[in-house]
Scaffold this motif. Structure first.
Motif, PDB file in Angstrom:
ATOM      1  N   ILE A   1     -17.492 -49.181  -9.465  1.00  0.00           N
ATOM      2  CA  ILE A   1     -17.242 -50.566  -9.071  1.00  0.00           C
ATOM      3  C   ILE A   1     -18.450 -51.392  -9.490  1.00  0.00           C
ATOM      4  O   ILE A   1     -19.586 -51.083  -9.136  1.00  0.00           O
ATOM      5  CB  ILE A   1     -16.999 -50.672  -7.550  1.00  0.00           C
TER       6      ILE A   1
ATOM      7  N   TYR B   1     -15.308 -58.285  -8.617  1.00  0.00           N
ATOM      8  CA  TYR B   1     -15.582 -56.871  -8.814  1.00  0.00           C
ATOM      9  C   TYR B   1     -14.605 -56.302  -9.821  1.00  0.00           C
ATOM     10  O   TYR B   1     -13.460 -56.737  -9.911  1.00  0.00           O
ATOM     11  CB  TYR B   1     -15.466 -56.117  -7.486  1.00  0.00           C
ATOM     12  N   SER B   2     -15.060 -55.305 -10.574  1.00  0.00           N
ATOM     13  CA  SER B   2     -14.188 -54.695 -11.573  1.00  0.00           C
ATOM     14  C   SER B   2     -14.524 -53.222 -11.737  1.00  0.00           C
ATOM     15  O   SER B   2     -15.574 -52.740 -11.285  1.00  0.00           O
ATOM     16  CB  SER B   2     -14.324 -55.415 -12.914  1.00  0.00           C
ATOM     17  N   MET B   3     -13.622 -52.532 -12.412  1.00  0.00           N
ATOM     18  CA  MET B   3     -13.775 -51.115 -12.717  1.00  0.00           C
ATOM     19  C   MET B   3     -13.069 -50.879 -14.044  1.00  0.00           C
ATOM     20  O   MET B   3     -11.990 -51.428 -14.272  1.00  0.00           O
ATOM     21  CB  MET B   3     -13.111 -50.283 -11.615  1.00  0.00           C
TER      22      MET B   3
ATOM     23  N   THR C   1     -14.552 -56.427  -2.252  1.00  0.00           N
ATOM     24  CA  THR C   1     -14.088 -57.790  -2.497  1.00  0.00           C
ATOM     25  C   THR C   1     -13.744 -58.477  -1.178  1.00  0.00           C
ATOM     26  O   THR C   1     -14.130 -59.624  -0.929  1.00  0.00           O
ATOM     27  CB  THR C   1     -12.860 -57.778  -3.428  1.00  0.00           C
TER      28      THR C   1
ATOM     29  N   ILE D   1     -11.484 -51.232  -5.382  1.00  0.00           N
ATOM     30  CA  ILE D   1     -12.150 -52.508  -5.631  1.00  0.00           C
ATOM     31  C   ILE D   1     -11.904 -53.496  -4.492  1.00  0.00           C
ATOM     32  O   ILE D   1     -12.728 -54.363  -4.220  1.00  0.00           O
ATOM     33  CB  ILE D   1     -11.683 -53.106  -6.977  1.00  0.00           C
TER      34      ILE D   1
END
Length: 84
Positions: free
Chosen positions: A23, A31-33, A57, A53
């Motif tokens: 993450i 947030y991202s993956m 968040t 995620i």
């Protein structure tokens, strides 16, 4: 009394980044993956990634919201009538 709208947005977009399943907080605060193409075509893996995620968040959004609410000027309380 104020009302609040709660909004959630989830995007799955193709990218050229290296898969890492970690993450990451992006520059814009989201947030991202990065997941593999194989995972991106599996409903279970997509759901798992989105749910992983979601927690940070949600925590950040609620924390920011409560900070803003606490900074608002308290509403004036009605004055109590004095009895004679």
């Amino acid at each position: 009394m104020s009302k609040y709208k709660v909004k959630v947005s989830v995007e799955l977009v193709e990218c050229d980044e290296t898969e890492n399943h970690e993450i990451n907080q992006d520059v814009d605060g989201s947030y991202s993956m990065v997941i593999s193409e194989q995972d991106a075509t599996s409903i279970d893996m997509c759901e798992k990634s989105v749910l992983q995620i979601a927690y940070p968040t949600i925590r950040k959004a609620v924390s920011n919201h409560l900070s803003q609410v606490s900074k608002k000027k308290p509403q004036a309380k009605p004055k109590k009538e004095m009895k004679s």
